[in-house]
Every structure is written in structure tokens, then in C-alpha cells.
Design a protein around this motif. Structure first.
Motif, PDB file in Angstrom:
ATOM      1  N   ILE A 113       0.858  -1.181   0.000  1.00  0.00           N
ATOM      2  CA  ILE A 113       0.000   0.000   0.000  1.00  0.00           C
ATOM      3  C   ILE A 113       0.899   1.236   0.000  1.00  0.00           C
ATOM      4  O   ILE A 113       1.743   1.405   0.881  1.00  0.00           O
ATOM      5  CB  ILE A 113      -0.927   0.033   1.227  1.00  0.00           C
ATOM      6  N   ALA A 114       0.733   2.069  -1.013  1.00  0.00           N
ATOM      7  CA  ALA A 114       1.460   3.335  -1.082  1.00  0.00           C
ATOM      8  C   ALA A 114       0.494   4.477  -0.782  1.00  0.00           C
ATOM      9  O   ALA A 114      -0.711   4.365  -1.015  1.00  0.00           O
ATOM     10  CB  ALA A 114       2.087   3.513  -2.460  1.00  0.00           C
ATOM     11  N   TYR A 115       1.033   5.557  -0.267  1.00  0.00           N
ATOM     12  CA  TYR A 115       0.169   6.695   0.047  1.00  0.00           C
ATOM     13  C   TYR A 115       0.934   8.005  -0.107  1.00  0.00           C
ATOM     14  O   TYR A 115       2.174   8.045  -0.088  1.00  0.00           O
ATOM     15  CB  TYR A 115      -0.417   6.575   1.457  1.00  0.00           C
ATOM     16  N   ASN A 116       0.173   9.071  -0.264  1.00  0.00           N
ATOM     17  CA  ASN A 116       0.707  10.427  -0.321  1.00  0.00           C
ATOM     18  C   ASN A 116       0.391  11.100   1.005  1.00  0.00           C
ATOM     19  O   ASN A 116      -0.777  11.365   1.311  1.00  0.00           O
ATOM     20  CB  ASN A 116       0.087  11.179  -1.498  1.00  0.00           C
ATOM     21  N   LYS A 117       1.403  11.356   1.798  1.00  0.00           N
ATOM     22  CA  LYS A 117       1.202  11.891   3.151  1.00  0.00           C
ATOM     23  C   LYS A 117       0.464  13.226   3.122  1.00  0.00           C
ATOM     24  O   LYS A 117      -0.410  13.479   3.978  1.00  0.00           O
ATOM     25  CB  LYS A 117       2.558  12.048   3.845  1.00  0.00           C
ATOM     26  N   LYS A 118       0.775  14.061   2.168  1.00  0.00           N
ATOM     27  CA  LYS A 118       0.109  15.364   2.085  1.00  0.00           C
ATOM     28  C   LYS A 118      -1.365  15.198   1.755  1.00  0.00           C
ATOM     29  O   LYS A 118      -2.233  15.862   2.347  1.00  0.00           O
ATOM     30  CB  LYS A 118       0.803  16.219   1.034  1.00  0.00           C
ATOM     31  N   ALA A 119      -1.663  14.291   0.831  1.00  0.00           N
ATOM     32  CA  ALA A 119      -3.057  14.073   0.441  1.00  0.00           C
ATOM     33  C   ALA A 119      -3.859  13.413   1.549  1.00  0.00           C
ATOM     34  O   ALA A 119      -5.062  13.661   1.698  1.00  0.00           O
ATOM     35  CB  ALA A 119      -3.116  13.221  -0.832  1.00  0.00           C
ATOM     36  N   LEU A 120      -3.224  12.567   2.355  1.00  0.00           N
ATOM     37  CA  LEU A 120      -3.932  11.922   3.467  1.00  0.00           C
ATOM     38  C   LEU A 120      -4.337  12.929   4.534  1.00  0.00           C
ATOM     39  O   LEU A 120      -5.361  12.761   5.203  1.00  0.00           O
ATOM     40  CB  LEU A 120      -3.052  10.836   4.093  1.00  0.00           C
ATOM     41  N   ASP A 121      -3.520  13.949   4.726  1.00  0.00           N
ATOM     42  CA  ASP A 121      -3.828  15.019   5.678  1.00  0.00           C
ATOM     43  C   ASP A 121      -4.204  14.471   7.054  1.00  0.00           C
ATOM     44  O   ASP A 121      -5.228  14.820   7.641  1.00  0.00           O
ATOM     45  CB  ASP A 121      -4.979  15.891   5.148  1.00  0.00           C
ATOM     46  N   GLY A 122      -3.367  13.562   7.553  1.00  0.00           N
ATOM     47  CA  GLY A 122      -3.567  13.030   8.898  1.00  0.00           C
ATOM     48  C   GLY A 122      -4.368  11.758   8.981  1.00  0.00           C
ATOM     49  O   GLY A 122      -4.433  11.129  10.044  1.00  0.00           O
ATOM     50  N   VAL A 123      -5.005  11.341   7.881  1.00  0.00           N
ATOM     51  CA  VAL A 123      -5.756  10.083   7.880  1.00  0.00           C
ATOM     52  C   VAL A 123      -4.763   8.920   7.904  1.00  0.00           C
ATOM     53  O   VAL A 123      -3.795   8.900   7.156  1.00  0.00           O
ATOM     54  CB  VAL A 123      -6.661   9.979   6.642  1.00  0.00           C
ATOM     55  N   GLU A 124      -5.020   7.940   8.763  1.00  0.00           N
ATOM     56  CA  GLU A 124      -4.119   6.807   8.885  1.00  0.00           C
ATOM     57  C   GLU A 124      -4.547   5.678   7.948  1.00  0.00           C
ATOM     58  O   GLU A 124      -5.717   5.307   7.908  1.00  0.00           O
ATOM     59  CB  GLU A 124      -4.102   6.311  10.333  1.00  0.00           C
ATOM     60  N   VAL A 125      -3.590   5.150   7.222  1.00  0.00           N
ATOM     61  CA  VAL A 125      -3.843   4.021   6.329  1.00  0.00           C
ATOM     62  C   VAL A 125      -2.851   2.930   6.659  1.00  0.00           C
ATOM     63  O   VAL A 125      -1.648   3.102   6.501  1.00  0.00           O
ATOM     64  CB  VAL A 125      -3.714   4.431   4.852  1.00  0.00           C
ATOM     65  N   LYS A 126      -3.362   1.795   7.102  1.00  0.00           N
ATOM     66  CA  LYS A 126      -2.508   0.665   7.444  1.00  0.00           C
ATOM     67  C   LYS A 126      -2.953  -0.647   6.818  1.00  0.00           C
ATOM     68  O   LYS A 126      -2.266  -1.646   6.942  1.00  0.00           O
ATOM     69  CB  LYS A 126      -2.449   0.488   8.966  1.00  0.00           C
ATOM     70  N   SER A 127      -4.124  -0.650   6.170  1.00  0.00           N
ATOM     71  CA  SER A 127      -4.691  -1.910   5.695  1.00  0.00           C
ATOM     72  C   SER A 127      -5.593  -1.687   4.495  1.00  0.00           C
ATOM     73  O   SER A 127      -5.973  -0.550   4.176  1.00  0.00           O
ATOM     74  CB  SER A 127      -5.500  -2.574   6.815  1.00  0.00           C
ATOM     75  N   VAL A 128      -5.953  -2.775   3.844  1.00  0.00           N
ATOM     76  CA  VAL A 128      -6.927  -2.714   2.764  1.00  0.00           C
ATOM     77  C   VAL A 128      -8.277  -2.269   3.308  1.00  0.00           C
ATOM     78  O   VAL A 128      -9.026  -1.556   2.629  1.00  0.00           O
ATOM     79  CB  VAL A 128      -7.024  -4.084   2.059  1.00  0.00           C
ATOM     80  N   SER A 129      -8.595  -2.653   4.531  1.00  0.00           N
ATOM     81  CA  SER A 129      -9.835  -2.184   5.150  1.00  0.00           C
ATOM     82  C   SER A 129      -9.877  -0.670   5.226  1.00  0.00           C
ATOM     83  O   SER A 129     -10.922  -0.042   5.009  1.00  0.00           O
ATOM     84  CB  SER A 129      -9.992  -2.775   6.550  1.00  0.00           C
ATOM     85  N   ASP A 130      -8.755  -0.050   5.553  1.00  0.00           N
ATOM     86  CA  ASP A 130      -8.704   1.414   5.582  1.00  0.00           C
ATOM     87  C   ASP A 130      -8.976   1.985   4.200  1.00  0.00           C
ATOM     88  O   ASP A 130      -9.679   2.993   4.056  1.00  0.00           O
ATOM     89  CB  ASP A 130      -7.343   1.891   6.079  1.00  0.00           C
ATOM     90  N   LEU A 131      -8.439   1.353   3.176  1.00  0.00           N
ATOM     91  CA  LEU A 131      -8.686   1.827   1.815  1.00  0.00           C
ATOM     92  C   LEU A 131     -10.162   1.747   1.454  1.00  0.00           C
ATOM     93  O   LEU A 131     -10.712   2.653   0.816  1.00  0.00           O
ATOM     94  CB  LEU A 131      -7.880   1.001   0.806  1.00  0.00           C
ATOM     95  N   LEU A 132     -10.800   0.661   1.868  1.00  0.00           N
ATOM     96  CA  LEU A 132     -12.177   0.413   1.443  1.00  0.00           C
ATOM     97  C   LEU A 132     -13.230   1.041   2.346  1.00  0.00           C
ATOM     98  O   LEU A 132     -14.343   1.312   1.896  1.00  0.00           O
ATOM     99  CB  LEU A 132     -12.422  -1.095   1.354  1.00  0.00           C
ATOM    100  N   ASP A 133     -12.882   1.272   3.605  1.00  0.00           N
ATOM    101  CA  ASP A 133     -13.921   1.652   4.574  1.00  0.00           C
ATOM    102  C   ASP A 133     -13.817   3.069   5.125  1.00  0.00           C
ATOM    103  O   ASP A 133     -14.798   3.581   5.668  1.00  0.00           O
ATOM    104  CB  ASP A 133     -13.901   0.676   5.756  1.00  0.00           C
ATOM    105  N   ASN A 134     -12.664   3.709   5.025  1.00  0.00           N
ATOM    106  CA  ASN A 134     -12.524   5.057   5.593  1.00  0.00           C
ATOM    107  C   ASN A 134     -13.122   6.076   4.626  1.00  0.00           C
ATOM    108  O   ASN A 134     -12.557   6.364   3.574  1.00  0.00           O
ATOM    109  CB  ASN A 134     -11.051   5.377   5.856  1.00  0.00           C
ATOM    110  N   ARG A 135     -14.253   6.634   5.001  1.00  0.00           N
ATOM    111  CA  ARG A 135     -14.988   7.519   4.104  1.00  0.00           C
ATOM    112  C   ARG A 135     -14.253   8.828   3.824  1.00  0.00           C
ATOM    113  O   ARG A 135     -14.567   9.531   2.860  1.00  0.00           O
ATOM    114  CB  ARG A 135     -16.372   7.823   4.683  1.00  0.00           C
ATOM    115  N   LYS A 136     -13.269   9.154   4.649  1.00  0.00           N
ATOM    116  CA  LYS A 136     -12.480  10.360   4.387  1.00  0.00           C
ATOM    117  C   LYS A 136     -11.632  10.210   3.118  1.00  0.00           C
ATOM    118  O   LYS A 136     -11.135  11.208   2.594  1.00  0.00           O
ATOM    119  CB  LYS A 136     -11.583  10.669   5.583  1.00  0.00           C
ATOM    120  N   LEU A 137     -11.490   8.975   2.657  1.00  0.00           N
ATOM    121  CA  LEU A 137     -10.708   8.718   1.451  1.00  0.00           C
ATOM    122  C   LEU A 137     -11.586   8.474   0.224  1.00  0.00           C
ATOM    123  O   LEU A 137     -11.076   8.111  -0.835  1.00  0.00           O
ATOM    124  CB  LEU A 137      -9.818   7.492   1.668  1.00  0.00           C
TER     125      LEU A 137
END
Length: 415
Positions: free
Chosen positions: A197-221
Motif C-alpha cells: 500500500i502506497a500513500y501520499n502523506k500530504k493528500a492523506l492530511d492526517g488520515v491513517e492508512v494501514k490496511s486494505v480495510s482502511d482503503l475500502l472503509d474510511n470515508r475520508k478517502l
């Protein structure tokens, strides 16, 4: 077969190679250039002395068809590979590891970058192999699912263990056991390919991503998540997140993973399924997080301070590009010597320093550190034992499964 002649490089090719050397790594990784589709892959299925090395005994396969070996009389080997998948010197005209092999052994390597896609290359060599003819190639590099097809068809030759002492001794534990080639009777990895899993720290703006569940379920993304157009990568990573083993899953498990991804599509959580074009979206921040190939992430991190990666606790999918000797190859022994050469730590380190994929050779870290200490300490290139333990292959599929699974995935992605 056209012989490798450095002065035939186009100016654009030479410039790209010089940029790669200047950066200390491939500016365009092999997967970035073109990630081959796995559509149409088929399933397959004594090296007993290898058991002591942790390699299980090979299965009882019919094996390929040999030809008279002209290695002793003809000091050459015809090697077909993908583009940007070999070290190149500062001038962009020479492959240093191939030159060193030729100098030591007297075997000239006719190196050709004529593989751009697994299925396309299969179509190129299929007529000769089906007719029992020489393809003009002694060594080819194909992705594991396509290698499995060739082994199943009996179109590649069994390797001679006596010609491969370094390969059998130094193959990383991570790659020793594969269900489509038990005992590594026919193939040895060229490089490993990890899905993370790759991410852009600036685009996440504090949202934590550690799993596929975070990709699929975190509505902030929502609308800023990417998955891959490669079925084995996207479904495999989803299966792992669901607590399923991609090397041992059922039809119901697969359907559940597809349903989970479909929910992400329907809700707008998934922006799109991508090939290597996720790299620009991720760098720009259009994608906040996505599934990515480790070889790309190494370069993206070097180019952008905002890009980083995470290995989910559930694990990650690993595939390989492997070396094979086709039926009727004229220089089998020479090809085996070249395979074995790339399992010597020094040669493996020089290759890894340039292309930055997962090196399949144990004992390479110390040699790589002499060239590029950052690369030697990068777990995406030299996985430590903990990371190796979290890697999972996607199991072989029967022809029926392949047709059904690819069809369902194509419907999901709109392909």
C-alpha cells in the motif's frame, strides 16, 4: 536473433539509461513501463538433494524436450528479457554484469529486450514450441503465471542441478516453494515483485492508512483510493485482509473478495483500477492511497518526499519474474551457467542496485551495501525475515478457474 550491440541504442534509450545510472536506480522500472496482463493464465501441476536446502523434491512432470547441446562448441547464449530490466553503465551502451560474465566464461550473451507483455510474447514463441522447433532463444524471463503455463505444456526444459550450485544454495527462502514448479525443477526467479500500500502523506492530511480495510472503509478517502487492474494483486490483497490465504482459497472466498471490492466501486470509495499510471496520480495527490508495486515505490519515494508505503499486518502479495530454458534451446548449459551467475551475491547486488526489485538472492545485502547502502537497507529490495514471513503467493488456477475468475474481475473493473 539480433545480437546485443550497444551502439544500436536510440538516443532516447541511451538518455533514459544515463538518467537511470545517474539516479543510482532505474528511473523507469520494468513494471512502470508495462505491467503485463495476467489474463489467460493456466495452472500446472528428482531434485531430492535440494531438500536439505529447504527446496521440496520436484513433482513428476513429463518435462520439456531437449536438443543437442552446442554449448561447448558455440560459446554463446541468446537471452530474451523485458525492457529496462538489466543494469546499464554510465554511457548507456554496456551491461556491466553481462560483460563480466562474458569476460570470465568466454560466453558471449546475445541480449535482446523483446518481451513487452506475457501474452504477446507467448504468441510470438507458441508456433515454434508447439511444432517442436527452436525459438532461437536459450533463456527467457516471464512472469510466474505464464511460466506455469509453459511448464504445464511441457515447453521448457528441466534444469541440471550440477550447473546451478549458487542458485540452489543462495535462493531466498521466500521463493523456494511454489506450487506450479515444485523443487524449482524448471525455473529460477529473476526478480520478485511485491504488492504494497502506497500513500501520499500530504493528500492523506492526517488520515491513517494501514490496511486494505482502511482503503475500502474510511470515508475520508472516498474517491481517492486506487486498486490495480491485476486480478491477483487486487483480489489477493483483499483476501489477505479478510483473513484468507491467497495460496489456499475457495470459490466462495474469491466471490466474497469480489463482492467487497464491488461495494467499494458502487459507493465511489474506489476512484479507479489502474495499471502503472497510479504513479502520477499518487505523486500529484489525486490518489491519497492505493495498491502499488514495490519497484515503483522505491523510485517514487526517491523522487517525492510525500510518498511512502506500508505493509499491512495481514501481509502482502508476492509474484516473480522467472528464468526459463525453452525446448530445443541450442545452448542449455550456457544458459544454466548464466542463471547461476546471477545467484552469485556480487552479480546479484549489481543488478539489484540498478533495477530495485526484490532480490531473490540470499547473502546479497553486504555486497549491495558496497554499492548503495540505502538500497541494501530498503526492505522493498532486501526483505528482512519478518517481511519475508508476511509475503504470500497467489495460488495456481485451473483453466476453468482462470476463465471464471478473470471474467468476474473484468466485470468488476469494467474492462
Amino acid at each position: 536473433m539480433e545480437q546485443y550491440e550497444p551502439d544500436r541504442l536510440t538516443p532516447a534509450q541511451a538518455a533514459a539509461m544515463r538518467r537511470s545510472f545517474t539516479n543510482g536506480r532505474a528511473a523507469l522500472t520494468r513494471r512502470s513501463l508495462l505491467r503485463a496482463s495476467a489474463g489467460g493464465a493456466l495452472a500446472v501441476g528428482g531434485l531430492g538433494a535440494l531438500s536439505a536446502c529447504g527446496i521440496p523434491a520436484a513433482g513428476q512432470s513429463a518435462g520439456g524436450t531437449s536438443a543437442e547441446d552446442h554449448s561447448a562448441q558455440e560459446k554463446t547464449v541468446n537471452f530474451s528479457n523485458w525492457t529496462e530490466y538489466m543494469d546499464v553503465d554510465d554511457s548507456g551502451k554496456h551491461h556491466p554484469t553481462l560483460d563480466a560474465f562474458a569476460k570470465r566464461t568466454g560466453i558471449k550473451v546475445r541480449y535482446t529486450e523483446d518481451i513487452n507483455d506475457n501474452n504477446e510474447f507467448f504468441g510470438k514463441i507458441q508456433p515454434q514450441l508447439a511444432a517442436g522447433q527452436d525459438t532461437g532463444r536459450d533463456l527467457i524471463v516471464l512472469t510466474d503465471w505464464m511460466a506455469a503455463r509453459l511448464i504445464r505444456l511441457g515447453w521448457v526444459q528441466k534444469l541440471d542441478p550440477s550447473h546451478l550450485p549458487h542458485a540452489y544454495a543462495n535462493l531466498s527462502q521466500q521463493f523456494r516453494s511454489v506450487d506450479w514448479d515444485p523443487g524449482r525443477a524448471y525455473s529460477y526467479p529473476w526478480q520478485g515483485i511485491s504488492t504494497v500500500i502506497a500513500y501520499n502523506k500530504k493528500a492523506l492530511d492526517g488520515v491513517e492508512v494501514k490496511s486494505v480495510s482502511d482503503l475500502l472503509d474510511n470515508r475520508k478517502l472516498k474517491g481517492r483510493v486506487g486498486f490495480l487492474t491485476e486480478m491477483r494483486d487486487s483480489v489477493g490483497m483483499t483476501l489477505l485482509d479478510m483473513g484468507k490465504d491467497p495460496s489456499h482459497f475457495t470459490d466462495d472466498d474469491y466471490d466474497a473478495a469480489i463482492a467487497r471490492l464491488q461495494k467499494g466501486v458502487d459507493s465511489g470509495q474506489i476512484r479507479r483500477f489502474t495499471g502503472n499510471d497510479y504513479t502520477s496520480d499518487l505523486t500529484k495527490g489525486d490518489l491519497a492511497a492505493c495498491l502499488a508495486w514495490a519497484g515503483d515505490v522505491v523510485q517514487l519515494k526517491a523522487d517525492s518526499p510525500d510518498v511512502d508505503f506500508v505493509i499491512p499486518d495481514s501481509g502482502y502479495i508476492t509474484s516473480t519474474d522467472v528464468m526459463l530454458i525453452p525446448n530445443k534451446a541450442r545452448h542449455k548449459t550456457n544458459a544454466e551457467r548464466l542463471i547461476d551467475y546471477y545467484y552469485e551475491p556480487q552479480a546479484a547486488a549489481e543488478l539489484a542496485a540498478y533495477i530495485n526489485y526484490v532480490c531473490p538472492v540470499d547473502g546479497v545485502k553486504a555486497e549491495l551495501a558496497k554499492i548503495d547502502e540505502d538500497a541494501a537497507n530498503n526492505p522493498l529490495i532486501i526483505p528482512d525475515k519478518a517481511m519475508q514471513a508476511r509475503s504470500h503467493p497467489f495460488r495456481s488456477l485451473t483453466q476453468k478457474e482462470e476463465t471464471a475468475y478473470e471474467g468476474k474481475f473484468a466485470k468488476l473493473t469494467g474492462a
